[in-house]
Design a protein around this motif. Structure first.
Motif, short mmCIF file in Angstrom:
data_model
loop_
_atom_site.label_atom_id
_atom_site.label_comp_id
_atom_site.label_asym_id
_atom_site.label_seq_id
_atom_site.Cartn_x
_atom_site.Cartn_y
_atom_site.Cartn_z
N LYS A 130 61.99 14.05 47.39
CA LYS A 130 62.80 12.85 47.63
C LYS A 130 63.80 12.69 46.49
N PHE A 131 65.06 12.56 46.82
CA PHE A 131 66.10 12.30 45.81
C PHE A 131 66.25 10.79 45.71
N PHE A 132 65.81 10.24 44.56
CA PHE A 132 65.74 8.79 44.42
C PHE A 132 66.03 8.37 42.98
N PRO A 133 66.78 7.28 42.81
CA PRO A 133 67.56 6.53 43.80
C PRO A 133 68.87 7.26 44.09
N ALA A 134 69.09 7.62 45.32
CA ALA A 134 70.13 8.58 45.68
C ALA A 134 71.53 8.18 45.21
N LEU A 135 71.98 7.00 45.57
CA LEU A 135 73.35 6.63 45.20
C LEU A 135 73.49 6.46 43.70
N GLN A 136 72.54 5.81 43.09
CA GLN A 136 72.61 5.55 41.66
C GLN A 136 72.49 6.83 40.83
N ALA A 137 71.84 7.86 41.37
CA ALA A 137 71.60 9.09 40.63
C ALA A 137 72.65 10.17 40.89
N GLY A 138 73.70 9.83 41.62
CA GLY A 138 74.78 10.81 41.81
C GLY A 138 75.16 11.08 43.25
N GLY A 139 74.36 10.61 44.19
CA GLY A 139 74.73 10.68 45.59
C GLY A 139 75.07 12.06 46.11
N LEU A 140 76.08 12.10 46.97
CA LEU A 140 76.48 13.35 47.61
C LEU A 140 76.89 14.41 46.60
N ALA A 141 77.61 13.99 45.56
CA ALA A 141 78.08 14.95 44.56
C ALA A 141 76.92 15.65 43.86
N MET A 142 75.87 14.92 43.56
CA MET A 142 74.71 15.52 42.90
C MET A 142 74.01 16.50 43.82
N LEU A 143 73.82 16.13 45.08
CA LEU A 143 73.17 17.03 46.03
C LEU A 143 73.97 18.31 46.23
N LYS A 144 75.28 18.18 46.29
CA LYS A 144 76.12 19.37 46.42
C LYS A 144 76.00 20.25 45.18
N ALA A 145 75.93 19.65 44.00
CA ALA A 145 75.79 20.42 42.76
C ALA A 145 74.46 21.15 42.71
N TRP A 146 73.43 20.57 43.31
CA TRP A 146 72.10 21.18 43.31
C TRP A 146 71.97 22.33 44.30
#
Length: 215
Positions: free
Chosen positions: A135-151
């Motif tokens: 689970k990516f949490f808290p998604a928006l506060q932790a980087g949102g779409l940009a973070m998931l794309k980076a991962w």
């Protein structure tokens, strides 16, 4: 203790539908009709959060009376939480963070665990314990779409369920990513719909969520 769900995995939980509802229940009498309403709309993986004194009783009621639902426990933060949830009939667990102690406890109980992660180090800790569905949490506060794309590069073998700030307006953007198996959201069970017993509204929201497209 016997293993609870030898065939259910965390990835099974995440892939069952595009959205896992994050549910906060204050009244036990709401649990069963709410669960039936969600199942009628095509959502059967139900995360009941351990945020109220009534949560465990609500899980027990759903597990007993709505067999077509798969009730899980959310906000699992300790070994004691995991044990209480399993006794109440939970078939999976969702946590806001991760510790090896919690991971080991859930494994021993047969509870597939979706642990919350927000950094690369946390992902690596969970992977070291054999967990690949997170689970990516808290998604928006932790980087949102940009973070998931980076991962997607360094953690291309991980599937995520972003939760925290996900709404109908942005859910499709997250679900379009190849490393997102589903999203978690509270909008399927609005507090006012619960208070009013508007089960038809909850079924309609679930049906809309179940039809969201994934990558």
């Amino acid at each position: 203790m016997a293993v609870n769900n030898p065939t259910l995995t965390a990835l099974d939980v995440m892939r069952d539908a595009p959205v896992i509802p994050v549910i906060v229940l204050h009244e036990v009498q709401h649990a069963v009709p709410m669960a039936r309403a969600l199942v009628a709309g095509g959502i059967r993986m139900l995360e009941v959060t351990l945020r109220t004194p009534q949560a465990l009783a609500c899980m027990e009621a759903i597990a007993r009376e709505v067999p077509e639902a798969v009730v899980g426990a959310g906000t699992v933060r300790s070994v004691a939480d995991a044990k209480s949830a399993e006794r109440a009939g939970a078939r999976f667990a969702v946590s806001p963070g991760y510790t090896s102690a919690l991971g080991e406890a859930c494994k021993a109980l047969g509870l597939p665990l979706l642990p919350g992660v927000a950094t690369g180090s946390e992902i690596m800790m969970a992977q070291a314990d054999g967990l690949q569905a997170l689970k990516f949490f808290p998604a928006l506060q932790a980087g949102g779409l940009a973070m998931l794309k980076a991962w997607q590069g360094p953690f291309g073998d991980v599937q995520f369920c972003p939760t925290g700030g996900i709404q109908p307006g942005n859910a499709a953007d997250f679900l379009a990513l190849s490393n997102v198996a589903c999203v978690g959201g509270s909008w399927l069970v609005p507090a006012d719909a619960l208070a009013q017993g508007d089960w038809g509204r909850i079924t309609a929201l679930a049906r809309e969520a179940a039809q969201l497209q994934r990558a």
